[in-house]
Scaffold this motif. Sequence first.
Motif, mmCIF file in Angstrom:
data_model
loop_
_atom_site.group_PDB
_atom_site.id
_atom_site.type_symbol
_atom_site.label_atom_id
_atom_site.label_comp_id
_atom_site.label_asym_id
_atom_site.label_seq_id
_atom_site.Cartn_x
_atom_site.Cartn_y
_atom_site.Cartn_z
ATOM 1 N N ALA A 66 0.831 -1.211 0.000
ATOM 2 C CA ALA A 66 0.000 0.000 0.000
ATOM 3 C C ALA A 66 0.862 1.255 0.000
ATOM 4 O O ALA A 66 0.563 2.226 -0.712
ATOM 5 N N LYS A 67 1.962 1.239 0.776
ATOM 6 C CA LYS A 67 2.866 2.395 0.792
ATOM 7 C C LYS A 67 3.495 2.604 -0.579
ATOM 8 O O LYS A 67 3.607 3.733 -1.050
ATOM 9 N N LEU A 68 3.897 1.506 -1.223
ATOM 10 C CA LEU A 68 4.502 1.600 -2.552
ATOM 11 C C LEU A 68 3.496 2.146 -3.566
ATOM 12 O O LEU A 68 3.828 3.022 -4.369
ATOM 13 N N GLU A 69 2.262 1.644 -3.510
ATOM 14 C CA GLU A 69 1.225 2.140 -4.423
ATOM 15 C C GLU A 69 0.962 3.626 -4.193
ATOM 16 O O GLU A 69 0.802 4.389 -5.147
ATOM 17 N N ALA A 70 0.917 4.033 -2.927
ATOM 18 C CA ALA A 70 0.688 5.448 -2.613
ATOM 19 C C ALA A 70 1.839 6.304 -3.132
ATOM 20 O O ALA A 70 1.622 7.381 -3.703
ATOM 21 N N LYS A 71 3.070 5.817 -2.963
ATOM 22 C CA LYS A 71 4.238 6.558 -3.450
ATOM 23 C C LYS A 71 4.199 6.668 -4.971
ATOM 24 O O LYS A 71 4.474 7.736 -5.529
ATOM 25 N N GLN A 72 3.855 5.566 -5.648
ATOM 26 C CA GLN A 72 3.774 5.602 -7.103
ATOM 27 C C GLN A 72 2.680 6.556 -7.570
ATOM 28 O O GLN A 72 2.870 7.298 -8.539
ATOM 29 N N ALA A 73 1.547 6.540 -6.885
ATOM 30 C CA ALA A 73 0.450 7.454 -7.251
ATOM 31 C C ALA A 73 0.880 8.905 -7.049
ATOM 32 O O ALA A 73 0.575 9.773 -7.876
ATOM 33 N N ARG A 74 1.588 9.168 -5.950
ATOM 34 C CA ARG A 74 2.067 10.528 -5.672
ATOM 35 C C ARG A 74 3.068 10.962 -6.749
ATOM 36 O O ARG A 74 2.998 12.082 -7.259
ATOM 37 N N LEU A 75 3.986 10.061 -7.122
ATOM 38 C CA LEU A 75 4.967 10.396 -8.167
ATOM 39 C C LEU A 75 4.286 10.634 -9.511
ATOM 40 O O LEU A 75 4.662 11.547 -10.252
ATOM 41 N N GLU A 76 3.293 9.813 -9.822
ATOM 42 C CA GLU A 76 2.565 9.988 -11.081
ATOM 43 C C GLU A 76 1.826 11.327 -11.089
ATOM 44 O O GLU A 76 1.823 12.043 -12.092
ATOM 45 N N ALA A 77 1.214 11.684 -9.966
ATOM 46 C CA ALA A 77 0.520 12.970 -9.864
ATOM 47 C C ALA A 77 1.511 14.125 -10.044
ATOM 48 O O ALA A 77 1.212 15.117 -10.716
ATOM 49 N N ARG A 79 4.392 13.942 -11.704
ATOM 50 C CA ARG A 79 4.795 13.948 -13.114
ATOM 51 C C ARG A 79 3.751 14.664 -13.968
ATOM 52 O O ARG A 79 4.092 15.460 -14.851
ATOM 53 N N GLU A 80 2.482 14.343 -13.693
ATOM 54 C CA GLU A 80 1.404 14.984 -14.459
ATOM 55 C C GLU A 80 1.371 16.487 -14.208
ATOM 56 O O GLU A 80 1.180 17.273 -15.151
ATOM 57 N N ALA A 81 1.546 16.898 -12.958
ATOM 58 C CA ALA A 81 1.552 18.329 -12.636
ATOM 59 C C ALA A 81 2.719 19.026 -13.329
ATOM 60 O O ALA A 81 2.553 20.113 -13.903
ATOM 61 N N LEU A 82 3.896 18.408 -13.294
ATOM 62 C CA LEU A 82 5.063 18.990 -13.972
ATOM 63 C C LEU A 82 4.831 19.060 -15.478
ATOM 64 O O LEU A 82 5.199 20.042 -16.123
ATOM 65 N N GLN A 83 4.221 18.017 -16.045
ATOM 66 C CA GLN A 83 3.929 18.020 -17.479
ATOM 67 C C GLN A 83 2.955 19.149 -17.819
ATOM 68 O O GLN A 83 3.123 19.829 -18.829
ATOM 69 N N ASP A 84 1.956 19.357 -16.966
ATOM 70 C CA ASP A 84 1.007 20.454 -17.190
ATOM 71 C C ASP A 84 1.722 21.808 -17.163
ATOM 72 O O ASP A 84 1.476 22.671 -18.016
ATOM 73 N N VAL A 85 2.601 21.991 -16.183
ATOM 74 C CA VAL A 85 3.355 23.249 -16.087
ATOM 75 C C VAL A 85 4.233 23.417 -17.324
ATOM 76 O O VAL A 85 4.321 24.509 -17.898
ATOM 77 N N ARG A 86 4.873 22.325 -17.762
ATOM 78 C CA ARG A 86 5.740 22.367 -18.953
ATOM 79 C C ARG A 86 4.933 22.767 -20.184
ATOM 80 O O ARG A 86 5.371 23.585 -20.998
ATOM 81 N N GLU A 87 3.741 22.206 -20.322
ATOM 82 C CA GLU A 87 2.883 22.546 -21.465
ATOM 83 C C GLU A 87 2.440 24.009 -21.401
ATOM 84 O O GLU A 87 2.415 24.701 -22.426
ATOM 85 N N GLN A 88 2.100 24.471 -20.207
ATOM 86 C CA GLN A 88 1.706 25.879 -20.051
ATOM 87 C C GLN A 88 2.868 26.808 -20.387
ATOM 88 O O GLN A 88 2.668 27.856 -21.017
ATOM 89 N N ALA A 89 4.076 26.423 -19.983
ATOM 90 C CA ALA A 89 5.254 27.230 -20.313
ATOM 91 C C ALA A 89 5.450 27.266 -21.822
ATOM 92 O O ALA A 89 5.743 28.327 -22.400
ATOM 93 N N GLY A 90 5.278 26.127 -22.479
ATOM 94 C CA GLY A 90 5.391 26.075 -23.938
ATOM 95 C C GLY A 90 4.360 26.960 -24.625
ATOM 96 O O GLY A 90 4.670 27.678 -25.586
ATOM 97 N N GLN A 91 3.135 26.938 -24.108
ATOM 98 C CA GLN A 91 2.078 27.785 -24.671
ATOM 99 C C GLN A 91 2.405 29.263 -24.471
ATOM 100 O O GLN A 91 2.180 30.087 -25.378
ATOM 101 N N ALA A 92 2.945 29.595 -23.308
ATOM 102 C CA ALA A 92 3.308 30.993 -23.034
ATOM 103 C C ALA A 92 4.428 31.440 -23.961
ATOM 104 O O ALA A 92 4.405 32.570 -24.477
#
Length: 194
Positions: A66-77, A79-92
């Motif tokens: 359960a701890k590993l799954e939670a850590k993976q979910a947190r890392l995935e979230a 990654r997605e947040a960083l990808q969103d910021v990266r895309e917004q920077a590209g759009q800007a």
Amino acid sequence: MSLDTVVEDIRDDARARAEEIRAEGERRADEIVSEAEADAEEIIETAEQDAQQEIEREREQRLSSAKLEAKQARLEARREALQDVREQAGQAVAAIDGDEREELTRTLLDAAATEFEDASTVEVYGRGEDADLLESILEEYDGFELAGETECLGGVVVEAEESRVRVNNTFDSVLEDVWEDNLKTISEELFEER
């Protein structure tokens, strides 16, 4: 001594011997039952300990999983947040226009031009929407010509056949360098890890 007396003595001896054998049998049976009960208690205690240890192992495995799954979910979230910021920077960056876009494009073309001082013909590629801007800037460079479009946010890709050099000075490449150089700081700011 009569025969009846001898028979009676033998019977008494036999009864006494039978009583001793029966008493010894009962004593032995009690010992066997007692040993069996002790063995059964030990087996039950061992089984309970084994079951408790198995329950604890299973609990630890599930907790760890359960701890590993939670850590993976947190890392995935993240990654997605960083990808969103990266895309917004590209759009800007893609939305930069006017004098600022011209100044940045000139700066990137100037930096690339130093690689092609001996080339007679230099081909420049840029974003399709920047064709007019690139044409006007290229009028100031001898031997430089707009050769076509390239998929990018802006900036230039410059190459010459004679030198076999290709310089990628696009907004994309600059953004990528800045992103990589500052990813740790961006992540710390985004996720407040100080």
